[in-house]
Design a protein around this motif. Structure first.
Motif, PDB file in Angstrom:
ATOM      1  N   PHE A   1       0.870  -1.172   0.000  1.00  0.00           N
ATOM      2  CA  PHE A   1       0.000   0.000   0.000  1.00  0.00           C
ATOM      3  C   PHE A   1       0.914   1.231   0.000  1.00  0.00           C
ATOM      4  CE2 PHE A   1      -2.890   3.236   1.356  1.00  0.00           C
ATOM      5  CZ  PHE A   1      -4.170   2.783   1.017  1.00  0.00           C
ATOM      6  N   GLU A   2       0.825   2.052  -1.024  1.00  0.00           N
ATOM      7  CA  GLU A   2       1.600   3.297  -1.041  1.00  0.00           C
ATOM      8  C   GLU A   2       0.693   4.421  -0.568  1.00  0.00           C
ATOM      9  OE1 GLU A   2       3.909   3.614  -5.099  1.00  0.00           O
ATOM     10  OE2 GLU A   2       2.087   2.430  -5.305  1.00  0.00           O
ATOM     11  N   LEU A   3       1.054   5.055   0.523  1.00  0.00           N
ATOM     12  CA  LEU A   3       0.238   6.176   1.003  1.00  0.00           C
ATOM     13  C   LEU A   3       0.237   7.294  -0.023  1.00  0.00           C
ATOM     14  CD1 LEU A   3       1.126   6.327   4.769  1.00  0.00           C
ATOM     15  CD2 LEU A   3      -1.160   6.072   3.775  1.00  0.00           C
ATOM     16  N   ASP A   4       1.376   7.525  -0.652  1.00  0.00           N
ATOM     17  CA  ASP A   4       1.458   8.564  -1.681  1.00  0.00           C
ATOM     18  C   ASP A   4       2.262   8.050  -2.879  1.00  0.00           C
ATOM     19  OD1 ASP A   4       1.724  10.734  -3.257  1.00  0.00           O
ATOM     20  OD2 ASP A   4       2.761  11.996  -1.796  1.00  0.00           O
ATOM     21  N   PRO A   5       1.540   7.486  -3.870  1.00  0.00           N
ATOM     22  CA  PRO A   5       2.233   6.919  -5.027  1.00  0.00           C
ATOM     23  C   PRO A   5       3.038   7.970  -5.796  1.00  0.00           C
ATOM     24  CG  PRO A   5      -0.073   6.250  -4.984  1.00  0.00           C
ATOM     25  CD  PRO A   5       0.083   7.320  -3.946  1.00  0.00           C
ATOM     26  N   ASN A   6       2.696   9.253  -5.610  1.00  0.00           N
ATOM     27  CA  ASN A   6       3.418  10.308  -6.323  1.00  0.00           C
ATOM     28  C   ASN A   6       4.528  10.936  -5.490  1.00  0.00           C
ATOM     29  OD1 ASN A   6       1.666  10.078  -8.588  1.00  0.00           O
ATOM     30  ND2 ASN A   6       0.110  11.196  -7.410  1.00  0.00           N
TER      31      ASN A   6
ATOM     32  N   MET B   1       5.918  -4.642 -10.029  1.00  0.00           N
ATOM     33  CA  MET B   1       5.154  -3.397  -9.984  1.00  0.00           C
ATOM     34  C   MET B   1       3.659  -3.701 -10.150  1.00  0.00           C
ATOM     35  SD  MET B   1       5.732   0.105 -12.129  1.00  0.00           S
ATOM     36  CE  MET B   1       7.359   0.460 -11.465  1.00  0.00           C
ATOM     37  N   GLU B   2       3.368  -4.590 -11.089  1.00  0.00           N
ATOM     38  CA  GLU B   2       1.971  -4.952 -11.316  1.00  0.00           C
ATOM     39  C   GLU B   2       1.372  -5.644 -10.096  1.00  0.00           C
ATOM     40  OE1 GLU B   2       1.034  -5.990 -15.152  1.00  0.00           O
ATOM     41  OE2 GLU B   2      -0.957  -6.783 -14.666  1.00  0.00           O
ATOM     42  N   LEU B   3       2.164  -6.466  -9.438  1.00  0.00           N
ATOM     43  CA  LEU B   3       1.682  -7.152  -8.232  1.00  0.00           C
ATOM     44  C   LEU B   3       1.386  -6.140  -7.113  1.00  0.00           C
ATOM     45  CD1 LEU B   3       1.051  -9.795  -6.750  1.00  0.00           C
ATOM     46  CD2 LEU B   3       3.482 -10.026  -6.210  1.00  0.00           C
ATOM     47  N   VAL B   4       2.278  -5.165  -6.953  1.00  0.00           N
ATOM     48  CA  VAL B   4       2.061  -4.106  -5.946  1.00  0.00           C
ATOM     49  C   VAL B   4       0.749  -3.379  -6.253  1.00  0.00           C
ATOM     50  CG1 VAL B   4       2.914  -1.873  -5.091  1.00  0.00           C
ATOM     51  CG2 VAL B   4       4.512  -3.781  -5.396  1.00  0.00           C
ATOM     52  N   ARG B   5       0.557  -3.025  -7.511  1.00  0.00           N
ATOM     53  CA  ARG B   5      -0.667  -2.315  -7.909  1.00  0.00           C
ATOM     54  C   ARG B   5      -1.904  -3.181  -7.682  1.00  0.00           C
ATOM     55  NH1 ARG B   5       2.000   1.183 -11.804  1.00  0.00           N
ATOM     56  NH2 ARG B   5       2.968   2.638 -10.327  1.00  0.00           N
ATOM     57  N   THR B   6      -1.780  -4.478  -7.983  1.00  0.00           N
ATOM     58  CA  THR B   6      -2.911  -5.390  -7.783  1.00  0.00           C
ATOM     59  C   THR B   6      -3.296  -5.441  -6.306  1.00  0.00           C
ATOM     60  OG1 THR B   6      -2.210  -6.733  -9.646  1.00  0.00           O
ATOM     61  CG2 THR B   6      -3.709  -7.782  -8.090  1.00  0.00           C
ATOM     62  N   GLU B   7      -2.290  -5.477  -5.445  1.00  0.00           N
ATOM     63  CA  GLU B   7      -2.583  -5.535  -4.005  1.00  0.00           C
ATOM     64  C   GLU B   7      -3.216  -4.222  -3.544  1.00  0.00           C
ATOM     65  OE1 GLU B   7       0.687  -8.900  -2.675  1.00  0.00           O
ATOM     66  OE2 GLU B   7       0.895  -6.864  -1.875  1.00  0.00           O
ATOM     67  N   GLU B   8      -2.815  -3.130  -4.154  1.00  0.00           N
ATOM     68  CA  GLU B   8      -3.410  -1.837  -3.803  1.00  0.00           C
ATOM     69  C   GLU B   8      -4.868  -1.757  -4.280  1.00  0.00           C
ATOM     70  OE1 GLU B   8       0.606   0.894  -3.582  1.00  0.00           O
ATOM     71  OE2 GLU B   8      -0.412   0.769  -5.500  1.00  0.00           O
ATOM     72  N   THR B   9      -5.111  -2.301  -5.453  1.00  0.00           N
ATOM     73  CA  THR B   9      -6.488  -2.348  -5.970  1.00  0.00           C
ATOM     74  C   THR B   9      -7.353  -3.210  -5.053  1.00  0.00           C
ATOM     75  OG1 THR B   9      -5.641  -2.175  -8.209  1.00  0.00           O
ATOM     76  CG2 THR B   9      -7.902  -2.970  -7.972  1.00  0.00           C
ATOM     77  N   GLU B  10      -6.788  -4.325  -4.644  1.00  0.00           N
ATOM     78  CA  GLU B  10      -7.506  -5.229  -3.743  1.00  0.00           C
ATOM     79  C   GLU B  10      -7.828  -4.521  -2.425  1.00  0.00           C
ATOM     80  OE1 GLU B  10      -6.940  -9.797  -2.058  1.00  0.00           O
ATOM     81  OE2 GLU B  10      -5.187  -8.650  -2.696  1.00  0.00           O
ATOM     82  N   ALA B  11      -6.895  -3.704  -1.947  1.00  0.00           N
ATOM     83  CA  ALA B  11      -7.129  -2.935  -0.714  1.00  0.00           C
ATOM     84  C   ALA B  11      -8.386  -2.084  -0.874  1.00  0.00           C
ATOM     85  CB  ALA B  11      -5.927  -2.047  -0.406  1.00  0.00           C
ATOM     86  N   HIS B  12      -8.475  -1.395  -1.995  1.00  0.00           N
ATOM     87  CA  HIS B  12      -9.657  -0.556  -2.211  1.00  0.00           C
ATOM     88  C   HIS B  12     -10.919  -1.408  -2.319  1.00  0.00           C
ATOM     89  CE1 HIS B  12      -7.313   3.036  -2.309  1.00  0.00           C
ATOM     90  NE2 HIS B  12      -6.485   2.499  -3.189  1.00  0.00           N
ATOM     91  N   GLN B  13     -10.783  -2.575  -2.971  1.00  0.00           N
ATOM     92  CA  GLN B  13     -11.947  -3.458  -3.121  1.00  0.00           C
ATOM     93  C   GLN B  13     -12.471  -3.951  -1.769  1.00  0.00           C
ATOM     94  OE1 GLN B  13     -10.316  -6.342  -5.772  1.00  0.00           O
ATOM     95  NE2 GLN B  13     -11.015  -5.318  -7.627  1.00  0.00           N
TER      96      GLN B  13
END
Lengths: 234, 234
Positions: free
Chosen positions: A41-46, A162-174
């Motif tokens: 989970f990145e608190l601030d991806p930017n 990178m894609e796995l990190v993003r997938t886990e972040e998407t899952e967090a929102h889900q």
């Protein structure tokens, strides 16, 4: 028992919450039954990599406060940290981007070294004031966790995980994560935030007693459910 | 909805069951909500790589039957396969060890290409009579799935993902998997074996209706559950 923790390595309450969960697990008679999984989970991806601003300067700028007021804001967290045996040093902490640290952590998971890596990354940020956005620093820390230097370098020079990190972040929102740390036990019980140790104990006990009582799954079956075992297929 | 499938690429009912689940999902109005995860399971971890014996010779030897009787044993599976549109060719199938195929499949997962890879590996075994214990064959198939040749070669030349494969196999035993395919929906419902499509539909409907009704988690909380969001920590 499966415990998933969404967290970010630059999130102070994630490190505090991690320690509180660990303390709850230590006193939990069924500790060996718990599998802990770190989710990205990145608190601030930017967030800027290797920021020149100090954490206090950053906070002061963000909230329009003086440097002294910013220090006051972090003092409470330092106290909470010290109560679970952690030594937080916001004065020298380096704000940074954590995507690469998460990628290395996911690589560590494939080697069974995720627990060691997470602890080392948190400590590097909050106690040792290291910049975990810097590749050489990450390689050094990963090696300390037991990973192979050149393999970690390869991961960092690629976009692996990178894609796995993003997938886990998407899952967090889900699953409804709005802030971190966020703890999910057996995909059924949640602990949101760095709750007191007692809350973790309650959740662990509830999940464990339920897991013990009920059969693992409710099974759907018909007449022709053929399958293979190591001996035969029928 | 999360669907975990423990299976092995040389298990005929795993490929048939995969197709039946897919057909159930196609007719399921909430298909886009289903996340399918392939979990590793080696039916025979000690299987010889690139066996010189044919599948029929292997079966005949194992059960003390004639070659003709062994062929009869596989004919029924070929019929079941054809009923879901699959073309099984046991006559030329190459029995082999699947650890390396599972490792590549886990690597593919980190690239978001696990679904493509699983389908290609199954087809290679059952229809195209390819030896998925052979590294060059695996590299070729993985490339077809969209993976980078040289990255796959690196994985194969290392022991990467071996521990992850083993962990998934241990997990299979922990959740009570005795044969594959074994399907687990939302860690709550199970379908054991290549059940008819209707059974998969029933399980999907039950899991989905429940998921829709209930909040994601039962939450444990106290007074001091501090957490961080992208805006602040409090």
């Amino acid at each position: 028992m499966k415990i998933e923790i969404w967290s970010d390595f630059v999130c102070p309450f994630c490190y505090i919450g991690k320690r509180r969960l660990e303390q709850a697990l230590e006193n939990f008679p069924n500790e060996e039954k718990a599998e802990v999984i770190y989710k990205s989970f990145e608190l601030d991806p930017n967030a800027e990599r290797s920021s020149k601003q100090s954490m206090h300067e950053k906070l002061a700028a963000k909230y329009g406060r003086s440097l002294e007021e910013a220090k006051e804001m972090t003092r409470n967290m330092e106290e909470q940290a010290s109560m679970v045996g952690l030594d937080f040093r916001f004065g020298t902490m380096v704000p940074t981007n954590t995507m690469d640290a998460h990628r290395v952590a996911k690589f560590a998971e494939t080697k069974g070294l995720d627990q060691e890596t997470a602890e080392i990354f948190f400590r590097a940020v909050f106690t040792d004031s290291k910049d975990i956005g810097d590749h050489e620093t990450l390689i050094e820390l990963a090696q300390e966790a037991g990973l192979d230097q050149s393999e970690v370098r390869q991961v960092l020079e690629s976009t692996d995980y990178m894609e796995l990190v993003r997938t886990e972040e998407t899952e967090a929102h889900q699953v409804g994560v709005q802030g971190v740390p966020f703890f999910v036990i057996n995909r059924k019980y949640a602990v949101s935030g760095a709750q007191p140790k007692e809350i973790f104990t309650q959740a662990l006990e509830k999940a464990y007693s339920e897991e013990k009582q009920s059969p693992a799954f409710e099974t759907f079956s018909g007449q022709n459910g053929a399958s293979c075992t190591d001996d035969s297929c029928e």
